[in-house]
Write an enzyme that holds these catalytic residues in place. Structure first.
Site, PDB file in Angstrom:
ATOM      1  N   GLY A   1       0.818  -0.889  -0.027  1.00  0.00           N
ATOM      2  CA  GLY A   1      -0.010  -0.234  -0.529  1.00  0.00           C
ATOM      3  C   GLY A   1       0.447   1.097   0.192  1.00  0.00           C
TER       4      GLY A   1
ATOM      5  CB  SER B   1       4.374  -3.434  -2.429  1.00  0.00           C
ATOM      6  OG  SER B   1       4.462  -2.874  -2.644  1.00  0.00           O
ATOM      7  CB  ALA B   2       4.162  -0.502   1.982  1.00  0.00           C
TER       8      ALA B   2
ATOM      9  CG  HIS C   1       5.892  -2.655  -7.255  1.00  0.00           C
ATOM     10  ND1 HIS C   1       4.761  -2.758  -8.068  1.00  0.00           N
ATOM     11  CD2 HIS C   1       5.475  -2.050  -5.776  1.00  0.00           C
ATOM     12  CE1 HIS C   1       3.876  -3.255  -6.489  1.00  0.00           C
ATOM     13  NE2 HIS C   1       4.190  -2.582  -5.570  1.00  0.00           N
TER      14      HIS C   1
ATOM     15  CD  GLU D   1       4.352  -4.718 -10.571  1.00  0.00           C
ATOM     16  OE1 GLU D   1       3.382  -5.814 -11.628  1.00  0.00           O
ATOM     17  OE2 GLU D   1       4.394  -3.753  -9.867  1.00  0.00           O
TER      18      GLU D   1
END
Lengths: 235, 235
Positions: free
Chosen positions: B90, B122-123, B159, B194
């Protein structure tokens, strides 16, 4: 004193030469013979000398003088010697970090509130907003605060675009700004596309350029602002 | 104690279902019947309830239990009741802001250093690095510091992609990370595409997935890391 500022989304649009699209807008504020203090601190992978030269060349036809803050022993004192302030693009975090380090936040704000014209593009427009919380840049360095110059009482998102790279799983710009309105529903954000600008003369604020802008505020999401619109209600 | 962690670039690759590409990698760490504390704080425009449900459903085939920090009166104390920590993606700034607010930075670091497995995507992978200075996210909220969990002694850029939108004047990812190496030449950055992940078991670190990663450090720029490479030298 009447405040005047030109906040450009970007230094170029498409593959036009550096700042060339901005010259007709800059002519309104940058008079022949006027002296401008250039703030190069957003530049990271370009030397400040090269950055100053690039800007001076791009603005040659305007007949103004551009001295750069990195050449001044005391940039705050240099503000007393010029007719206007020009803040270039690059990395917003690095720019704000250096503005704090050189004690330029209050100094620039005071000058602009007292009538000194301000021109910014990209990162230089970002820092003219309330804070840098709607920059697109990577946070490569930590400034003492995200609070910025607050020359206008809203947030700016330069290089606005809703393009999504094919096959890439990231948020669109509209989704990112929507998340901003979730955590701070009271601060409006104006997204301005490359080639556009926000122009302020006293209490009048206009969206310049031929592309729409977009307003995000609370539950208002991506509300179109027509090119040439009066957006003084944001002041 | 031997540390173990799986740092995924993203929650999905292409248009595959949520976390489905990660299941074969997760199986190594997430055992049937094990209890995991999920940290939902990167979620901004999704409710924490919905976020928890989404993750629990995605991991259903693993047979683990997922309780979420937002349901715990004391998330720090909850760490004593689980077998592992799972940190979702997020907004990285919102995630780090909330980790500080709930006093979870030192608490999570201590648990992981003492052998509790950590999974992030991700985060959630970003905050496992030294700092969040190489996140791609918008700084919608200001955390007390950019310093993160430092479970590994380098920076992560999830990413990773060098795609450039046609006609758009912004930096490529490689240019952004190069600027990071200008202001901090001593901190290595690993960009992971990714579908890829960094997997740590004790003193062994491997790049998982079928795409190359990229190392940036000082004058080293975009040095390719082959899929499956041993990158333990970064520890």
């Amino acid at each position: 004193m009447s405040q005047s500022m030109l906040l450009l989304s970007s230094s170029r649009v498409g593959d036009t030469p550096y700042l060339s699209h901005a010259l007709p807008m800059l002519e309104k504020l940058v008079k022949p013979g006027s002296r401008w203090l250039f703030i190069p601190y957003a530049g990271v992978s370009i030397s400040y000398d090269d950055y100053q030269q690039r800007v001076a060349e791009a603005l040659g036809s305007l007949g103004c003088q551009v001295c750069s803050a990195h050449e001044c022993p005391d940039p705050v004192a240099a503000l007393d010697e010029v007719d206007g302030i020009m803040v270039g693009g690059g990395n917003t975090f690095h720019l704000l970090h250096e503005l704090y380090r050189h004690n330029l936040i209050d100094a620039i704000r005071d000058k602009v509130k007292n009538g000194m014209p301000y021109v910014g593009w990209s990162a230089g427009s970002n820092v003219a907003g309330k804070s840098i919380r709607t920059t697109n840049d990577m946070p490569i360095i930590e400034p003492p605060s995200f609070d910025a110059l607050a020359l206008v009482p809203f947030q700016i998102n330069p290089h606005y675009s809703d393009y999504q790279a094919p096959g890439h799983n990231g948020e669109t710009r509209a989704q990112r700004l929507q998340e901003f309105t979730c955590v701070d529903p009271l601060s409006p954000v104006v997204g301005i596309c490359e080639g556009s600008a926000i122009f302020r003369q006293g209490d009048a604020l206009v969206l310049k350029g031929d592309k729409s802008g977009y307003l995000f505020e609370g539950t208002t999401q991506k509300e179109e602002i027509q090119p040439g619109s009066d957006i003084s209600f944001l002041l």
